[in-house]
Scaffold this active site. Structure first.
Site, PDB file in Angstrom:
ATOM      1  N   CYS A   2      43.946  39.934  30.353  1.00 55.08           N
ATOM      2  CA  CYS A   2      44.842  40.517  31.340  1.00 55.08           C
ATOM      3  C   CYS A   2      44.335  41.892  31.735  1.00 55.08           C
ATOM      4  O   CYS A   2      43.448  42.444  31.086  1.00 55.08           O
ATOM      5  CB  CYS A   2      46.243  40.679  30.769  1.00 55.08           C
ATOM      6  SG  CYS A   2      46.946  39.134  30.201  1.00 55.08           S
ATOM      7  N   GLY A  28      42.377  38.582  35.428  1.00 52.65           N
ATOM      8  CA  GLY A  28      43.427  37.574  35.352  1.00 52.65           C
ATOM      9  C   GLY A  28      43.866  37.159  36.730  1.00 52.65           C
ATOM     10  O   GLY A  28      44.128  38.008  37.580  1.00 52.65           O
ATOM     11  N   ASN A 102      47.907  43.927  27.487  1.00 58.90           N
ATOM     12  CA  ASN A 102      46.632  43.198  27.435  1.00 58.90           C
ATOM     13  C   ASN A 102      46.226  43.085  25.971  1.00 58.90           C
ATOM     14  O   ASN A 102      46.183  44.081  25.265  1.00 58.90           O
ATOM     15  CB  ASN A 102      45.571  43.975  28.226  1.00 58.90           C
ATOM     16  CG  ASN A 102      44.176  43.370  28.107  1.00 58.90           C
ATOM     17  OD1 ASN A 102      43.186  44.064  28.209  1.00 58.90           O
ATOM     18  ND2 ASN A 102      44.088  42.078  27.881  1.00 58.90           N
ATOM     19  N   GLY A 103      45.904  41.865  25.537  1.00 56.61           N
ATOM     20  CA  GLY A 103      45.539  41.621  24.141  1.00 56.61           C
ATOM     21  C   GLY A 103      46.462  40.578  23.562  1.00 56.61           C
ATOM     22  O   GLY A 103      47.387  40.116  24.244  1.00 56.61           O
ATOM     23  N   TYR A 246      30.796  39.869  29.334  1.00 58.83           N
ATOM     24  CA  TYR A 246      31.332  39.079  30.438  1.00 58.83           C
ATOM     25  C   TYR A 246      32.540  39.684  31.132  1.00 58.83           C
ATOM     26  O   TYR A 246      32.627  39.684  32.356  1.00 58.83           O
ATOM     27  CB  TYR A 246      31.732  37.685  29.926  1.00 58.83           C
ATOM     28  CG  TYR A 246      32.476  36.850  30.942  1.00 58.83           C
ATOM     29  CD1 TYR A 246      31.799  36.213  31.986  1.00 58.83           C
ATOM     30  CD2 TYR A 246      33.859  36.704  30.883  1.00 58.83           C
ATOM     31  CE1 TYR A 246      32.480  35.455  32.925  1.00 58.83           C
ATOM     32  CE2 TYR A 246      34.545  35.947  31.818  1.00 58.83           C
ATOM     33  CZ  TYR A 246      33.849  35.322  32.838  1.00 58.83           C
ATOM     34  OH  TYR A 246      34.521  34.584  33.768  1.00 58.83           O
TER      35      TYR A 246
HETATM   36  P1  AMP Z   1      31.640  26.493  29.644  1.00 56.40           P
HETATM   37  O1  AMP Z   1      31.510  25.461  30.684  1.00 56.40           O
HETATM   38  O2  AMP Z   1      32.895  26.269  28.843  1.00 56.40           O
HETATM   39  O3  AMP Z   1      30.443  26.598  28.743  1.00 56.40           O
HETATM   40  O4  AMP Z   1      31.862  27.883  30.389  1.00 56.40           O
HETATM   41  C1  AMP Z   1      30.922  28.887  30.368  1.00 56.40           C
HETATM   42  C2  AMP Z   1      31.113  29.795  31.569  1.00 56.40           C
HETATM   43  O5  AMP Z   1      32.418  30.363  31.560  1.00 56.40           O
HETATM   44  C3  AMP Z   1      30.120  30.929  31.543  1.00 56.40           C
HETATM   45  O6  AMP Z   1      29.439  30.888  32.778  1.00 56.40           O
HETATM   46  C4  AMP Z   1      30.931  32.200  31.427  1.00 56.40           C
HETATM   47  O7  AMP Z   1      30.557  33.108  32.445  1.00 56.40           O
HETATM   48  C5  AMP Z   1      32.368  31.803  31.623  1.00 56.40           C
HETATM   49  N1  AMP Z   1      33.229  32.274  30.532  1.00 56.40           N
HETATM   50  C6  AMP Z   1      32.944  32.386  29.239  1.00 56.40           C
HETATM   51  N2  AMP Z   1      34.021  32.780  28.525  1.00 56.40           N
HETATM   52  C7  AMP Z   1      35.025  32.943  29.399  1.00 56.40           C
HETATM   53  C8  AMP Z   1      36.393  33.335  29.275  1.00 56.40           C
HETATM   54  N3  AMP Z   1      36.952  33.586  28.118  1.00 56.40           N
HETATM   55  N4  AMP Z   1      37.118  33.388  30.387  1.00 56.40           N
HETATM   56  C9  AMP Z   1      36.594  33.094  31.551  1.00 56.40           C
HETATM   57  N5  AMP Z   1      35.324  32.704  31.737  1.00 56.40           N
HETATM   58  C10 AMP Z   1      34.530  32.623  30.684  1.00 56.40           C
END
Ligand code: AMP
Length: 481
Positions: A2, A28, A102-103, A246
């Protein structure tokens, strides 16, 4: 995850909060909300969707007063429903408050059970509401003391803002897990205090970053200015490393460190740890936009292979992972990314992304790049294998769904259908933050370059800085017996 925002002492507080939330939208996308106060009454509006879609001019106009807080949400505790949107706004025996958090709290289930046993009636499924009930039951008299009293009972991650009729209170948990910053906005000869999850908000509203809210700091802001309290015992710091990898926006500076510089350094170190194997055809470094861009620049710089936009991102689609429904997320990759054949055809392609979670995104990207005529596809990831769920506010699937928790790297390579896969080591990740920190002159970037001290890295190492209750670990099958 968030984003939170707060402002005190501005005649257009809600409008500024609205702008501030825009610059936190990446944190978010499920719901957005603002609460404001005119010094006597509290006003609040929350809705599902993006900030832009959540407020009409009329609704914003009704958020009167000189103080406001705002929130953007994607669900980590509680379902994706407007009843769980924030700020939570309530009346209690001595007035009204609104809270944006947030958290995630690690002990909220037991606290909620205790509170319900004593008669509390919860309106939402969020852990944040636990704080509200504890606040309402506190025997302390001032708003800040009631909040401190409530927070003494909770464990986990919280960067939060609380709005009462006469003040704004901002708090960062004693380990500093999630970011929170203080800014100042000049207005005539006055300086107005603003609070935000990331300083990206400050740029948009014309405010300057003053500093990060310190771990364990309670900032009380009212008409007489701002004062700091440190009511808790000092704890070892555990700032979330995934914010650097990220979550935060690349132009953010968190705890004195430029996120963009960190990510470039991640890419440089990734190139050193996982160079491209020898081969004949020309190679290109292709980021998965936007999350892999800065790391790909670093990889290209260090390896000498040229950086090319081999995947083009649609700007009309949000962060696909954030979509809570599986069907939408799976479809999302193709909606969001398009292969640029002019770059990919006949090339050895090094695809750089920030993380592999379930592996479904990378698998689709590898196929997309191959179908576009790439000679080879090498996947490089600017973080270690994600093996453990986060309990502190990042949405992660169950351990069983995390590909790296059940599959060895070789099996992941086969699943992705990649020619090679290389993940950055945890030591190199922490070292990158310190290197970038030193370059930006951050005060507490310690010299011991590979040390993990000061960071939360639980999603990669399984070492949780705030213990997770055994009942939760059992339920998620993280422990047996
Ligand atoms: P996946 O298909 O589950 O391996 O998703 C990986 C992708 O999701 C990567 O390109 C990351 O940039 C993104 N990603 C990783 N962790 C998160 C997260 N907690 N929330 C949103 N996006 C994420």
């Amino acid at each position: 995850m968030c984003g939170v925002f707060g402002i005190w002492g501005h005649p257009e507080a809600a409008n500024i909060a609205y702008l501030g939330l825009h610059a936190l939208q990446h944190r978010g996308q499920e719901s957005a909300g603002i609460a404001s106060t005119d010094g006597e009454r509290l006003f609040a509006h929350r809705a599902m969707g993006l900030v832009q879609a959540s407020f009409s001019e009329r609704e914003l106009g009704e958020l009167k007063g000189l103080g406001a807080i705002g929130h953007v949400r994607y669900s980590t505790a509680g379902s994706s429903h407007v009843k769980n949107a924030q700020p939570l706004a309530v009346d209690y025996a001595h007035g009204s408050i609104a809270l944006a958090h947030n958290g995630n709290l690690t002990n909220h289930e037991s606290l909620r059970a205790e509170l319900e046993a004593k008669g509390s009636i919860f309106q939402s499924g969020t852990d944040t509401e636990t704080i509200v009930h504890l606040f309402a039951r506190s025997a302390e008299s001032t708003v800040e003391d009631r909040l401190i009293d409530a927070l003494r009972k909770v464990e986990g991650a919280y960067s939060l803002v609380l709005l009462a009729d006469k003040k704004l209170v901002a708090v960062r948990d004693p380990m500093g897990i999630r970011p929170l910053c203080l800014g100042k906005l000049a207005r005539g000869d006055r300086e107005i205090a603003v609070i935000a999850s990331e300083p990206t908000s400050f740029d948009l509203i014309g405010a300057d970053l003053v500093r990060d809210v310190a771990p364990g700091e309670v900032l009380v802001i009212d008409d007489s200015g701002a004062r700091s309290l440190f009511p808790w015992e000092e704890k070892p710091r555990a700032s979330c490393l995934f914010e650097h990898v990220y979550f935060a926006r690349p132009d953010a500076v968190i705890d004195g460190v430029s996120i963009y510089e960190v990510r470039k350094e991640l890419g440089r170190r990734l190139a050193a740890e996982h160079p491209l194997p020898e081969g004949d055809s020309p190679a290109v470094v292709v980021p998965v936009p936007d999350s892999g861009v800065a790391a790909a620049i670093g990889y290209s710089e260090a390896s000498g292979h040229s950086f090319q936009m081999g995947l083009i991102r649609s700007h009309y689609i949000g962060r696909t992972f954030i979509e809570p429904q599986d069907t939408i997320r799976h479809f999302g990759v193709r909606l969001k990314l398009h292969p640029n054949r002019a770059v990919l055809r006949g090339r050895r392609v090094i695809v750089v992304d920030d993380s592999i979670v379930r592996g479904t995104t990378s698998r689709k990207i590898v196929k997309m790049v191959r179908d576009a005529g790439a000679a080879e596809v090498h996947v490089r990831v600017s973080s270690p294998p994600t093996r453990w769920p986060c309990f502190y506010g990042i949405a992660t699937p169950t351990r069983q769904e995390l590909i790296a928790s059940t599959q060895a790297e070789d099996a992941i390579k086969t699943y992705l259908d990649a020619d090679s896969v290389g993940y950055l080591s945890l030591g190199a990740l922490a070292a990158s933050v310190r290197t970038a920190g030193k370059a930006s002159g951050a005060r507490d970037s310690a010299p011991e370059s590979g040390s993990l001290r000061g960071f939360c890295h639980a999603c990669w190492s399984g070492e949780y800085p705030v213990p997770i209750p055994r009942t939760v670990l059992h339920r998620l099958r993280l422990i047996h017996g």
